[in-house]
Design an enzyme around this catalytic site. Structure first.
Site, mmCIF file in Angstrom:
data_model
loop_
_atom_site.group_PDB
_atom_site.id
_atom_site.type_symbol
_atom_site.label_atom_id
_atom_site.label_comp_id
_atom_site.label_asym_id
_atom_site.label_seq_id
_atom_site.Cartn_x
_atom_site.Cartn_y
_atom_site.Cartn_z
ATOM 1 N N SER A 1 0.821 -1.218 0.000
ATOM 2 C CA SER A 1 0.000 0.000 0.000
ATOM 3 C C SER A 1 0.854 1.267 0.000
ATOM 4 O O SER A 1 1.884 1.334 0.680
ATOM 5 C CB SER A 1 -0.882 0.059 1.251
ATOM 6 O OG SER A 1 -1.827 -0.982 1.248
ATOM 7 N N ILE B 1 -7.283 6.631 0.371
ATOM 8 C CA ILE B 1 -8.499 5.833 0.249
ATOM 9 C C ILE B 1 -9.172 6.095 -1.088
ATOM 10 O O ILE B 1 -9.354 7.260 -1.473
ATOM 11 C CB ILE B 1 -9.469 6.197 1.401
ATOM 12 C CG1 ILE B 1 -8.840 5.841 2.761
ATOM 13 C CG2 ILE B 1 -10.819 5.514 1.212
ATOM 14 C CD1 ILE B 1 -9.621 6.381 3.947
ATOM 15 N N TYR C 1 -9.410 4.542 -16.723
ATOM 16 C CA TYR C 1 -9.500 5.142 -15.387
ATOM 17 C C TYR C 1 -10.924 5.664 -15.141
ATOM 18 O O TYR C 1 -11.418 5.668 -14.018
ATOM 19 C CB TYR C 1 -8.446 6.242 -15.218
ATOM 20 C CG TYR C 1 -8.098 6.515 -13.768
ATOM 21 C CD1 TYR C 1 -7.610 5.503 -12.946
ATOM 22 C CD2 TYR C 1 -8.261 7.788 -13.223
ATOM 23 C CE1 TYR C 1 -7.292 5.762 -11.618
ATOM 24 C CE2 TYR C 1 -7.932 8.051 -11.900
ATOM 25 C CZ TYR C 1 -7.451 7.034 -11.108
ATOM 26 O OH TYR C 1 -7.145 7.294 -9.789
ATOM 27 N N LYS D 1 -11.251 11.739 -9.018
ATOM 28 C CA LYS D 1 -9.985 12.396 -8.644
ATOM 29 C C LYS D 1 -10.044 13.899 -8.967
ATOM 30 O O LYS D 1 -9.484 14.711 -8.225
ATOM 31 C CB LYS D 1 -8.797 11.748 -9.357
ATOM 32 C CG LYS D 1 -8.432 10.356 -8.855
ATOM 33 C CD LYS D 1 -7.999 10.309 -7.396
ATOM 34 C CE LYS D 1 -7.390 8.959 -7.045
ATOM 35 N NZ LYS D 1 -7.198 8.800 -5.589
ATOM 36 N N ARG E 1 2.291 -1.019 -8.171
ATOM 37 C CA ARG E 1 1.556 -2.287 -8.029
ATOM 38 C C ARG E 1 1.044 -2.441 -6.592
ATOM 39 O O ARG E 1 1.740 -2.935 -5.714
ATOM 40 C CB ARG E 1 2.466 -3.464 -8.400
ATOM 41 C CG ARG E 1 1.711 -4.759 -8.643
ATOM 42 C CD ARG E 1 2.657 -5.898 -8.935
ATOM 43 N NE ARG E 1 3.408 -5.689 -10.161
ATOM 44 C CZ ARG E 1 2.900 -5.854 -11.382
ATOM 45 N NH1 ARG E 1 1.652 -6.243 -11.532
ATOM 46 N NH2 ARG E 1 3.634 -5.628 -12.449
ATOM 47 N N THR E 2 -0.164 -1.975 -6.330
ATOM 48 C CA THR E 2 -0.790 -2.111 -5.002
ATOM 49 C C THR E 2 -1.963 -3.077 -5.113
ATOM 50 O O THR E 2 -2.298 -3.530 -6.212
ATOM 51 C CB THR E 2 -1.329 -0.748 -4.514
ATOM 52 O OG1 THR E 2 -2.343 -0.332 -5.432
ATOM 53 C CG2 THR E 2 -0.245 0.308 -4.427
ATOM 54 N N LEU E 3 -2.603 -3.341 -3.968
ATOM 55 C CA LEU E 3 -3.780 -4.222 -3.982
ATOM 56 C C LEU E 3 -4.894 -3.613 -4.843
ATOM 57 O O LEU E 3 -5.590 -4.307 -5.576
ATOM 58 C CB LEU E 3 -4.265 -4.439 -2.545
ATOM 59 C CG LEU E 3 -5.336 -5.508 -2.322
ATOM 60 C CD1 LEU E 3 -4.871 -6.871 -2.829
ATOM 61 C CD2 LEU E 3 -5.709 -5.595 -0.847
HETATM 62 C C1 N5H Z 1 -5.547 3.757 -15.728
HETATM 63 C C2 N5H Z 1 -5.365 2.978 -14.679
HETATM 64 C C3 N5H Z 1 -5.804 1.548 -14.683
HETATM 65 C C4 N5H Z 1 -7.329 1.359 -14.598
HETATM 66 C C5 N5H Z 1 -7.983 1.906 -13.371
HETATM 67 C C6 N5H Z 1 -7.644 1.643 -12.116
HETATM 68 C C7 N5H Z 1 -8.207 2.293 -10.960
HETATM 69 C C8 N5H Z 1 -7.811 2.051 -9.733
HETATM 70 C C9 N5H Z 1 -8.304 2.759 -8.510
HETATM 71 C C10 N5H Z 1 -9.403 2.091 -7.737
HETATM 72 C C11 N5H Z 1 -9.387 2.682 -6.357
HETATM 73 C C12 N5H Z 1 -9.239 0.575 -7.706
HETATM 74 C C13 N5H Z 1 -10.428 -0.176 -7.153
HETATM 75 O O1 N5H Z 1 -11.308 0.364 -6.534
HETATM 76 C C14 N5H Z 1 -10.412 -1.659 -7.382
HETATM 77 C C15 N5H Z 1 -11.651 -2.368 -6.836
HETATM 78 O O2 N5H Z 1 -12.698 -2.330 -7.785
HETATM 79 C C16 N5H Z 1 -11.325 -3.846 -6.567
HETATM 80 N N1 N5H Z 1 -10.233 -3.994 -5.606
HETATM 81 C C17 N5H Z 1 -10.437 -4.133 -4.283
HETATM 82 O O3 N5H Z 1 -11.533 -4.175 -3.773
HETATM 83 C C18 N5H Z 1 -9.184 -4.243 -3.434
HETATM 84 C C19 N5H Z 1 -9.191 -5.585 -2.742
HETATM 85 C C20 N5H Z 1 -9.148 -3.064 -2.459
HETATM 86 C C21 N5H Z 1 -7.934 -3.063 -1.555
HETATM 87 O O4 N5H Z 1 -9.126 -1.893 -3.258
HETATM 88 C C22 N5H Z 1 -9.664 -0.744 -2.787
HETATM 89 N N2 N5H Z 1 -9.638 0.278 -3.612
HETATM 90 O O5 N5H Z 1 -10.149 -0.669 -1.679
HETATM 91 C C23 N5H Z 1 -4.764 3.546 -13.433
HETATM 92 C C24 N5H Z 1 -3.452 2.921 -13.043
HETATM 93 C C25 N5H Z 1 -2.421 3.022 -14.164
HETATM 94 C C26 N5H Z 1 -2.900 3.671 -11.794
HETATM 95 C C27 N5H Z 1 -3.731 3.429 -10.534
HETATM 96 C C28 N5H Z 1 -3.802 2.049 -10.023
HETATM 97 C C29 N5H Z 1 -4.358 4.504 -9.986
HETATM 98 C C30 N5H Z 1 -5.151 4.502 -8.731
HETATM 99 O O6 N5H Z 1 -5.947 5.442 -8.535
HETATM 100 O O7 N5H Z 1 -4.999 3.593 -7.902
#
Ligand code: N5H
Length: 257
Positions: free
Chosen positions: A20, A95, A158, A165, A195-197
């Site tokens: 994280s 978050i 995204y 955002k 590379r995060t969760l």
């Molecule tokens: C252009 C990109 C790649 C596509 C979009 C990625 C967006 C990521 C952000 C959100 C927060 C991810 C998310 O909510 C995933 C969930 O649907 C499923 N995952 C989970 O539930 C996990 C287990 C938990 C820990 O996740 C959360 N959010 O609680 C963007 C990337 C190149 C960069 C990136 C990864 C940006 C970003 O905002 O994190």
């Protein structure tokens, strides 16, 4: 190489596991001598946070639940911090959430529920938490949140997170205007892909990282440590003249056309 934040207390929200960004910030804060408070959402993550916090030598971290979708829980969380710790000097808000189906295909297909969910968790939560934290920042303070380039430009997939955002970025500016008179600063860090969760399960994340390595001015991807050290700067007096600002910690990728 670090700044000293000895004698200061910081709340870190959003540690899910050792990858994280929040954990990178926590480690940098710990290295600066700061005292840490962690909040988590859901019992599944409590165990992770406790195990990680135990690895921080000499740190008796205070750990408590805070589901940021519930106003009562935010109130209770900060009331407990006030009772147990008193004054805080900063807060890291790391978050975000959007439904997986809203992070692929076209933004135009985003549902009302998916839109509201992403904005509630990823954007409104900053304002809710800033309001509660402000009461504990009696000696002034610094708030740091995490944003991404997709809020400034259209980044493939995204989608709704980009719009959330953009809302978060505007919130930083309006909150900075309100909180400045209390000696509280608020800024964001726009990290390159890590590379995060939360990034797990993203299609083709490897090729996104590869593109950064090939094209970003510094020719490498962003690390949690780089983000953590920038957060320490924003938490320290070295950044005392900065508020309502966003710093890209992305190997310079954002300057490219
Ligand atoms: C252009 C990109 C790649 C596509 C979009 C990625 C967006 C990521 C952000 C959100 C927060 C991810 C998310 O909510 C995933 C969930 O649907 C499923 N995952 C989970 O539930 C996990 C287990 C938990 C820990 O996740 C959360 N959010 O609680 C963007 C990337 C190149 C960069 C990136 C990864 C940006 C970003 O905002 O994190």
């Amino acid at each position: 190489m670090t700044l000293s934040l000895a004698g200061k207390t910081f709340v870190v929200m959003g540690v899910a596991n050792k990858r994280s960004i929040a954990w990178g910030i926590a480690r940098s804060l710990h290295n600066s001598g700061a005292r840490l408070i962690f909040t988590y959402a859901g019992e599944r993550l409590e165990k992770n946070v406790r195990e990680l916090a135990d690895t921080l030598e000499g740190q008796d971290a205070f750990i408590l639940p805070c589901d940021i979708t519930k106003d009562e829980e935010i109130e209770k969380c900060f009331a407990t911090i006030k009772e147990e710790v008193g004054t805080i000097h900063g807060l890291a808000h790391c978050i975000a959430f959007a439904n997986k189906e809203d992070l692929a295909g076209e933004f135009v297909d985003t549902s009302r529920d998916g839109f509201l969910l992403a904005h509630n968790i990823s954007s409104y939560s900053l304002t809710a938490v800033a309001k509660a934290a402000k009461e504990l920042m009696t000696e002034g303070g610094s708030i740091v949140t995490m944003t991404y380039l997709g809020g400034e430009r259209v980044v493939t997939n995204y989608n709704v997170m980009g719009v959330a955002k953009a809302s978060l970025d505007a919130s930083v500016r309006y909150l900075a205007a309100d909180l400045g008179k209390h000696g509280i600063r608020i800024n964001s860090i726009s990290a390159g892909p890590i590379r995060t969760l939360a990034a797990k399960g993203i299609n083709d994340f490897n090729s996104i990282l590869k593109e950064i390595e090939e094209k970003a001015p510094l020719r490498r991807t962003t690390t949690q440590e780089e983000v953590g050290d920038t957060a320490v700067f924003l938490f320290s007096d070295m950044s005392r003249g900065i508020t309502g600002e966003n710093i890209h910690v992305d190997s310079g990728y954002h300057i490219l056309a």
